[in-house]
Design an enzyme around this catalytic site. Structure first.
Site, PDB file in Angstrom:
ATOM      1  N   GLN A  69       0.804  -1.224   0.000  1.00 46.63           N
ATOM      2  CA  GLN A  69       0.000   0.000   0.000  1.00 46.63           C
ATOM      3  C   GLN A  69       0.836   1.273   0.000  1.00 46.63           C
ATOM      4  O   GLN A  69       0.308   2.345  -0.296  1.00 46.63           O
ATOM      5  CB  GLN A  69      -0.953  -0.016   1.198  1.00 46.63           C
TER       6      GLN A  69
ATOM      7  N   GLU B 187      -5.082  -2.397  14.120  1.00 43.13           N
ATOM      8  CA  GLU B 187      -5.634  -1.429  13.169  1.00 43.13           C
ATOM      9  C   GLU B 187      -6.974  -0.922  13.667  1.00 43.13           C
ATOM     10  O   GLU B 187      -7.827  -1.705  14.086  1.00 43.13           O
ATOM     11  CB  GLU B 187      -5.886  -2.047  11.783  1.00 43.13           C
TER      12      GLU B 187
ATOM     13  N   ASN C 121      -1.838 -11.095   8.232  1.00 44.63           N
ATOM     14  CA  ASN C 121      -2.829 -10.053   8.443  1.00 44.63           C
ATOM     15  C   ASN C 121      -4.191 -10.414   7.862  1.00 44.63           C
ATOM     16  O   ASN C 121      -4.316 -10.645   6.662  1.00 44.63           O
ATOM     17  CB  ASN C 121      -2.359  -8.745   7.780  1.00 44.63           C
ATOM     18  N   GLU C 122      -5.205 -10.424   8.698  1.00 47.24           N
ATOM     19  CA  GLU C 122      -6.598 -10.589   8.289  1.00 47.24           C
ATOM     20  C   GLU C 122      -6.843 -11.834   7.443  1.00 47.24           C
ATOM     21  O   GLU C 122      -7.228 -11.740   6.267  1.00 47.24           O
ATOM     22  CB  GLU C 122      -7.101  -9.341   7.538  1.00 47.24           C
TER      23      GLU C 122
END
Ligand SMILES: *[C@@H]1O[C@H](CO)[C@@H](O)[C@H](O)[C@H]1NC(C)=O
Ligand SMILES: *[C@@H]1O[C@H](CO)[C@@H](O)[C@H](O)[C@H]1NC(C)=O
Ligand SMILES: *[C@@H]1O[C@H](CO)[C@@H](O)[C@H](O)[C@H]1NC(C)=O
Ligand SMILES: *[C@@H]1O[C@H](CO)[C@@H](O)[C@H](O)[C@H]1NC(C)=O
Ligand SMILES: *[C@@H]1O[C@H](CO)[C@@H](O)[C@H](O)[C@H]1NC(C)=O
Length: 469
Positions: free
Chosen positions: A36, A378, A178-179
């Site tokens: 990102q 987050e 992550n996730e």
């Protein structure tokens, strides 16, 4: 005179009532992810990843330049320092240090990039918190099947061992994956994320099976080979929005519990309790049989795997944004195989963020999983491209206030909080959604950074540690 004194006293009382202090050891940070922000997608030996090919294939915006943090990482460190962050959470791009994802070739320039970043953060007194996998699978490993190939566990083992060897002495907190819910549901079910597969009856579960074994392998490798030396901690980053029942009827409460088990439970149960949630085993097994399968679409874990995955946590890492309302519905009639039918809950997005819903979720997680600590990895709020982002400040304050309630009144050990995000970035397909404390001008070749009001607010919070209303 007396009147004046009274007014001053009342003002003092009112202000002390309206302000609260964050606990001294409560860590404040901000987060980002390699794809990102880094850009430099084909520079200095980085190998292609699934987000390069997915965005190309779908004709979406891409991360080829993003916020250009590969070149501007010193700006990021300087901003993190000015913000007064206790930690900066970022991720390592697997294909930047292993271009094909495989251990046979290590890209020294990629290794150096993260060494420099980590050392610069440490020099400023900022803890690096590192995510090992944030969605950017090396393309070569996708060609081998990605998360549908359980050999990915071995490739991941080689990669994480290298990271622990290279950076372990500097890092206190490692985040494995992550996730996972998003990786598997969107990547292999709905097709809304890379690699864009639509295999909602099977892919979602096979992916989850692999993810959980990868996480556990990384945890065990650290535990057995590095913990004595570096004394760090390792956790899986679980995302699951809270599910609020539409009523307190027993059916709606059942729907709420089922929706939570099919999201957070799918990943937290194997790690914190052992094995898939029973309601998933029962329902998917049952539907699979009725659909004509000879075995459940939910791949079972062996006894050894259950034991190997169970207990692989030093803390609960939580990504949290909004919540959903849920309502009971009758089971869908048997038709094509689908995760959505297996779960069979009516659910709709509630876009109004609510710190109180987060507090409920923290209580749920504590009660079900009893983690030693919870780290909010987050939390954030989306706005348009504006600098005066009072809405963001208001929402983050609400979340932090409720986290403090959970700490002080519910005795939940939340050890830190990370804003998503340090800077505006590539939000998986477009640059429209702005989450940064700091603006990035994506039309400027220099990717100029400008602080938003929320950046100044967060800076104030990290220095005073006072949360006012
Ligand atoms: C990486 O994969 C490509 C094929 O996709 C191959 O040509 C190349 O030799 C591989 N490189 C390494 C270092 O394994
Ligand atoms: C359900 O019960 C809880 C606890 O008693 C209460 O706080 C909540 O408002 C109730 N929800 C609804 C939709 O009635
Ligand atoms: C998982 O580990 C915990 C703690 O050691 C233990 O109490 C529990 O029985 C284990 N779960 C399974 C399914 O074996
Ligand atoms: C399986 O499905 C049948 C038919 O719908 C139902 O009667 C039974 O209770 C289900 N069993 C489980 C374990 O959900
Ligand atoms: C900084 O924080 C303090 C304490 O919450 C507050 O009184 C003050 O107005 C804040 N200053 C700015 C510039 O936000």
């Amino acid at each position: 005179m007396i009147l004046k004194l009274c007014i001053v006293l009342i003002a003092l009382l009112a202000s002390s009532y309206a302000t609260r202090k964050l606990p001294e050891n409560f860590m404040l940070g901000a987060a980002s992810a390699a794809y990102q922000i880094e850009g430099a997608w084909n520079e200095d030996g980085r190998g292609p990843c699934i987000w390069d090919s997915y965005t190309e294939e779908k004709g979406l915006d891409n991360g080829y330049v993003a916020a250009d943090s590969y070149h501007k990482w010193q700006d990021d460190v300087r901003n993190a320092k000015l913000l007064g962050l206790n930690f900066y959470r970022f991720s390592i791009s697997w294909s930047r240090i292993l271009p094909n994802g495989t251990i046979n070739f290590i890209n020294q320039k990629g290794v150096d990039y993260y060494t420099n970043l980590i050392k610069a953060l440490k020099a400023e007194g900022i803890e690096p918190i590192i995510t090992l996998y944030y969605w950017d699978l090396p393309q070569y490993l996708q060609l081998l099947g990605g998360f549908l190939n359980s050999r990915l566990v071995e490739y991941f083992e080689d990669y994480v061992r290298l990271c622990f060897e290279l950076y372990g002495e500097y890092v206190k907190y490692w985040l494995t994956i992550n996730e996972p819910f998003t990786i598997c549901y969107d990547g292999y079910g709905s097709g809304g994320n890379a690699p864009g597969l639509q295999q909602i009856g099977d892919g979602v579960y096979q992916c989850a099976h692999t993810v959980l074994k990868m996480h556990a392998r990384a945890y065990r490798v650290y535990d057995e080979e590095f913990r004595d030396r570096f004394n760090g901690q390792v956790g899986l980053v679980i995302n699951s929005e809270w599910r609020e029942p539409k009523s307190n009827s027993s059916l709606d409460l059942e729907a709420q519990e089922r929706a939570l088990q099919f999201s957070v439970g799918m990943y937290a149960n194997p790690v914190f309790v052992g094995n898939w949630p029973q309601v998933m085993i029962d329902r998917i097994g049952n539907r699979s049989a009725q659909e004509g399968f000879t075995r459940s679409r939910l791949p079972p874990f062996t006894e050894d795997e259950i034991a190997y995955i169970n207990g692989t946590h030093d803390f609960f890492a939580l990504n949290t944004y909004g919540h959903y309302m849920v309502e009971y519905q009758d089971d869908e009639p048997i038709s094509y195989p689908s995760y959505d039918f297996d779960r069979s809950v009516k659910t709709y997005n509630n876009l109004i963020p609510s710190g109180f819903m987060l507090r409920k979720k923290l209580n749920y997680l504590q009660e079900r999983y009893n983690p030693k600590a919870i780290l909010i990895t987050e939390n954030g709020y989306r706005t348009d491209d504006i600098l005066n982002d009072a809405d963001r400040i208001k929402v983050l304050k609400d979340f932090l206030g409720n986290i403090l309630d959970a700490v002080e009144e519910d005795n939940i050990n939340v050890i830190g909080y990370s804003v998503w995000s340090l800077i505006d970035n590539f939000e998986w397909g477009s640059y429209k959604a702005k989450f940064g404390l700091i603006r990035v001008d994506f039309d400027d070749v220099d990717r100029k950074r400008t602080w938003k009001d929320s950046g100044y607010w967060y800076q104030n919070l990290t220095s005073t540690r006072i949360l006012d209303d």
